[in-house]
Design a protein around this motif. Structure first.
Motif, PDB file in Angstrom:
ATOM      1  N   THR A 127      75.165 -35.526 -37.054  1.00  0.00           N
ATOM      2  CA  THR A 127      74.814 -34.574 -38.106  1.00  0.00           C
ATOM      3  C   THR A 127      75.930 -33.561 -38.309  1.00  0.00           C
ATOM      4  O   THR A 127      76.271 -33.218 -39.450  1.00  0.00           O
ATOM      5  CB  THR A 127      73.500 -33.854 -37.764  1.00  0.00           C
ATOM      6  N   LEU A 128      76.526 -33.092 -37.224  1.00  0.00           N
ATOM      7  CA  LEU A 128      77.634 -32.138 -37.350  1.00  0.00           C
ATOM      8  C   LEU A 128      78.840 -32.749 -38.059  1.00  0.00           C
ATOM      9  O   LEU A 128      79.430 -32.130 -38.941  1.00  0.00           O
ATOM     10  CB  LEU A 128      78.042 -31.614 -35.973  1.00  0.00           C
ATOM     11  N   VAL A 129      79.199 -33.965 -37.688  1.00  0.00           N
ATOM     12  CA  VAL A 129      80.381 -34.602 -38.287  1.00  0.00           C
ATOM     13  C   VAL A 129      80.131 -34.961 -39.750  1.00  0.00           C
ATOM     14  O   VAL A 129      80.949 -34.669 -40.621  1.00  0.00           O
ATOM     15  CB  VAL A 129      80.794 -35.857 -37.478  1.00  0.00           C
ATOM     16  N   VAL A 130      78.990 -35.565 -40.042  1.00  0.00           N
ATOM     17  CA  VAL A 130      78.708 -36.009 -41.406  1.00  0.00           C
ATOM     18  C   VAL A 130      78.534 -34.825 -42.351  1.00  0.00           C
ATOM     19  O   VAL A 130      78.889 -34.909 -43.533  1.00  0.00           O
ATOM     20  CB  VAL A 130      77.472 -36.934 -41.414  1.00  0.00           C
ATOM     21  N   SER A 131      78.027 -33.712 -41.858  1.00  0.00           N
ATOM     22  CA  SER A 131      77.840 -32.546 -42.728  1.00  0.00           C
ATOM     23  C   SER A 131      79.168 -31.947 -43.183  1.00  0.00           C
ATOM     24  O   SER A 131      79.216 -31.204 -44.158  1.00  0.00           O
ATOM     25  CB  SER A 131      76.995 -31.489 -42.028  1.00  0.00           C
ATOM     26  N   MET A 132      80.242 -32.267 -42.511  1.00  0.00           N
ATOM     27  CA  MET A 132      81.563 -31.788 -42.930  1.00  0.00           C
ATOM     28  C   MET A 132      82.099 -32.547 -44.142  1.00  0.00           C
ATOM     29  O   MET A 132      83.126 -32.172 -44.702  1.00  0.00           O
ATOM     30  CB  MET A 132      82.556 -31.902 -41.770  1.00  0.00           C
ATOM     31  N   ALA A 133      81.398 -33.585 -44.579  1.00  0.00           N
ATOM     32  CA  ALA A 133      81.839 -34.364 -45.733  1.00  0.00           C
ATOM     33  C   ALA A 133      81.593 -33.623 -47.039  1.00  0.00           C
ATOM     34  O   ALA A 133      82.232 -33.922 -48.043  1.00  0.00           O
ATOM     35  CB  ALA A 133      81.119 -35.710 -45.764  1.00  0.00           C
ATOM     36  N   GLY A 134      80.697 -32.671 -47.043  1.00  0.00           N
ATOM     37  CA  GLY A 134      80.364 -31.959 -48.268  1.00  0.00           C
ATOM     38  C   GLY A 134      81.329 -30.832 -48.581  1.00  0.00           C
ATOM     39  O   GLY A 134      82.307 -30.585 -47.873  1.00  0.00           O
ATOM     40  N   GLU A 135      81.028 -30.142 -49.666  1.00  0.00           N
ATOM     41  CA  GLU A 135      81.870 -29.030 -50.099  1.00  0.00           C
ATOM     42  C   GLU A 135      81.690 -27.794 -49.216  1.00  0.00           C
ATOM     43  O   GLU A 135      82.623 -27.051 -48.985  1.00  0.00           O
ATOM     44  CB  GLU A 135      81.552 -28.679 -51.558  1.00  0.00           C
ATOM     45  N   THR A 136      80.449 -27.550 -48.770  1.00  0.00           N
ATOM     46  CA  THR A 136      80.180 -26.372 -47.943  1.00  0.00           C
ATOM     47  C   THR A 136      79.651 -26.830 -46.584  1.00  0.00           C
ATOM     48  O   THR A 136      79.040 -27.885 -46.464  1.00  0.00           O
ATOM     49  CB  THR A 136      79.129 -25.450 -48.603  1.00  0.00           C
ATOM     50  N   PHE A 137      79.880 -25.998 -45.587  1.00  0.00           N
ATOM     51  CA  PHE A 137      79.406 -26.276 -44.235  1.00  0.00           C
ATOM     52  C   PHE A 137      78.812 -24.991 -43.683  1.00  0.00           C
ATOM     53  O   PHE A 137      79.506 -23.988 -43.539  1.00  0.00           O
ATOM     54  CB  PHE A 137      80.560 -26.751 -43.336  1.00  0.00           C
ATOM     55  N   LYS A 138      77.509 -25.004 -43.408  1.00  0.00           N
ATOM     56  CA  LYS A 138      76.826 -23.858 -42.820  1.00  0.00           C
ATOM     57  C   LYS A 138      76.230 -24.308 -41.497  1.00  0.00           C
ATOM     58  O   LYS A 138      75.282 -25.092 -41.458  1.00  0.00           O
ATOM     59  CB  LYS A 138      75.749 -23.341 -43.762  1.00  0.00           C
ATOM     60  N   LEU A 139      76.814 -23.826 -40.410  1.00  0.00           N
ATOM     61  CA  LEU A 139      76.450 -24.285 -39.076  1.00  0.00           C
ATOM     62  C   LEU A 139      74.964 -24.095 -38.783  1.00  0.00           C
ATOM     63  O   LEU A 139      74.322 -24.982 -38.219  1.00  0.00           O
ATOM     64  CB  LEU A 139      77.300 -23.569 -38.018  1.00  0.00           C
ATOM     65  N   GLU A 181      72.381 -24.076 -40.822  1.00  0.00           N
ATOM     66  CA  GLU A 181      71.588 -25.081 -41.530  1.00  0.00           C
ATOM     67  C   GLU A 181      71.757 -26.463 -40.916  1.00  0.00           C
ATOM     68  O   GLU A 181      70.797 -27.233 -40.804  1.00  0.00           O
ATOM     69  CB  GLU A 181      71.982 -25.117 -43.006  1.00  0.00           C
ATOM     70  N   VAL A 182      72.965 -26.780 -40.501  1.00  0.00           N
ATOM     71  CA  VAL A 182      73.233 -28.089 -39.898  1.00  0.00           C
ATOM     72  C   VAL A 182      72.492 -28.223 -38.565  1.00  0.00           C
ATOM     73  O   VAL A 182      71.909 -29.273 -38.271  1.00  0.00           O
ATOM     74  CB  VAL A 182      74.754 -28.298 -39.721  1.00  0.00           C
ATOM     75  N   LEU A 183      72.491 -27.159 -37.769  1.00  0.00           N
ATOM     76  CA  LEU A 183      71.784 -27.207 -36.482  1.00  0.00           C
ATOM     77  C   LEU A 183      70.267 -27.304 -36.675  1.00  0.00           C
ATOM     78  O   LEU A 183      69.593 -28.004 -35.910  1.00  0.00           O
ATOM     79  CB  LEU A 183      72.148 -25.987 -35.642  1.00  0.00           C
ATOM     80  N   ILE A 184      69.736 -26.644 -37.692  1.00  0.00           N
ATOM     81  CA  ILE A 184      68.304 -26.760 -37.991  1.00  0.00           C
ATOM     82  C   ILE A 184      67.981 -28.190 -38.410  1.00  0.00           C
ATOM     83  O   ILE A 184      66.990 -28.787 -37.957  1.00  0.00           O
ATOM     84  CB  ILE A 184      67.884 -25.735 -39.064  1.00  0.00           C
ATOM     85  N   LEU A 185      68.813 -28.752 -39.279  1.00  0.00           N
ATOM     86  CA  LEU A 185      68.615 -30.139 -39.714  1.00  0.00           C
ATOM     87  C   LEU A 185      68.696 -31.103 -38.534  1.00  0.00           C
ATOM     88  O   LEU A 185      67.864 -32.002 -38.398  1.00  0.00           O
ATOM     89  CB  LEU A 185      69.658 -30.515 -40.764  1.00  0.00           C
TER      90      LEU A 185
END
Length: 162
Positions: A115-127, A129-133
């Motif tokens: 989830t951490l690595v794939v979330s970096m594919a987008g335009e924005t990265f909010k740690l 939100e990523v940890l909650i997901l």
């Protein structure tokens, strides 16, 4: 014939080739009948259905006029690299790499890492939100695969569980 939508044509071509490949690969298994399905029945039907959908999309791209021809843009390298890396990382974290001495990290760590690595594919990265997901995905996957389906694979790293 003139291609009126490049995006639709090439996506339809990809669907058709992929569906045909899966249908062909399914013929290596016993297909069976509708009343007594074999292991190749579902992949064969799914591959045929995907190929038909792809052929329909390709036909539409040749007949329906679009304003600018729906040109194919440049490759989106950043999302492509991060999503592929996330999938590779999931396999490595879930099963480990014994030849390199890397132990299996288990399902929970694999989901968080992916989830951490794939979330970096987008335009924005909010740690946050990523940890909650990742937490929600981990709980859902644990409930679905370990508790309900009773699948046997490591949930936690081997150095924790022993």
């Amino acid at each position: 014939m003139n291609i009126k939508s490049q995006k639709d044509f090439f996506s339809g071509l990809f669907y058709t080739v992929t569906g045909a490949a899966f249908a062909y690969g399914a013929t290596n298994y016993t297909v069976g009948t509708g009343a007594r399905m074999g292991p190749g029945y579902f992949p064969l039907l799914l591959g045929i259905l995907l190929a038909i959908i792809g052929a329909f999309v390709m036909f539409k791209s040749l007949t329906v006029e679009t304003q600018d021809g729906d040109k194919i843009g440049s490759w989106a390298w950043k999302p492509l690299i991060f999503i592929i890396a996330g999938n590779v990382l999931f396999g490595i974290l879930l099963g480990g790499l014994p030849s390199w001495g890397l132990p299996a990290m288990g399902l929970i760590v694999a989901i968080f890492g992916t989830t951490l690595v794939v979330s970096m594919a987008g335009e924005t990265f909010k740690l946050k939100e990523v940890l909650i997901l990742a937490t929600i995905l981990s709980i859902g996957c644990y409930g679905a695969f370990v508790l309900l389906l009773k699948l046997q694979f490591p949930v936690w790293p081997t150095f924790i569980t022993g």
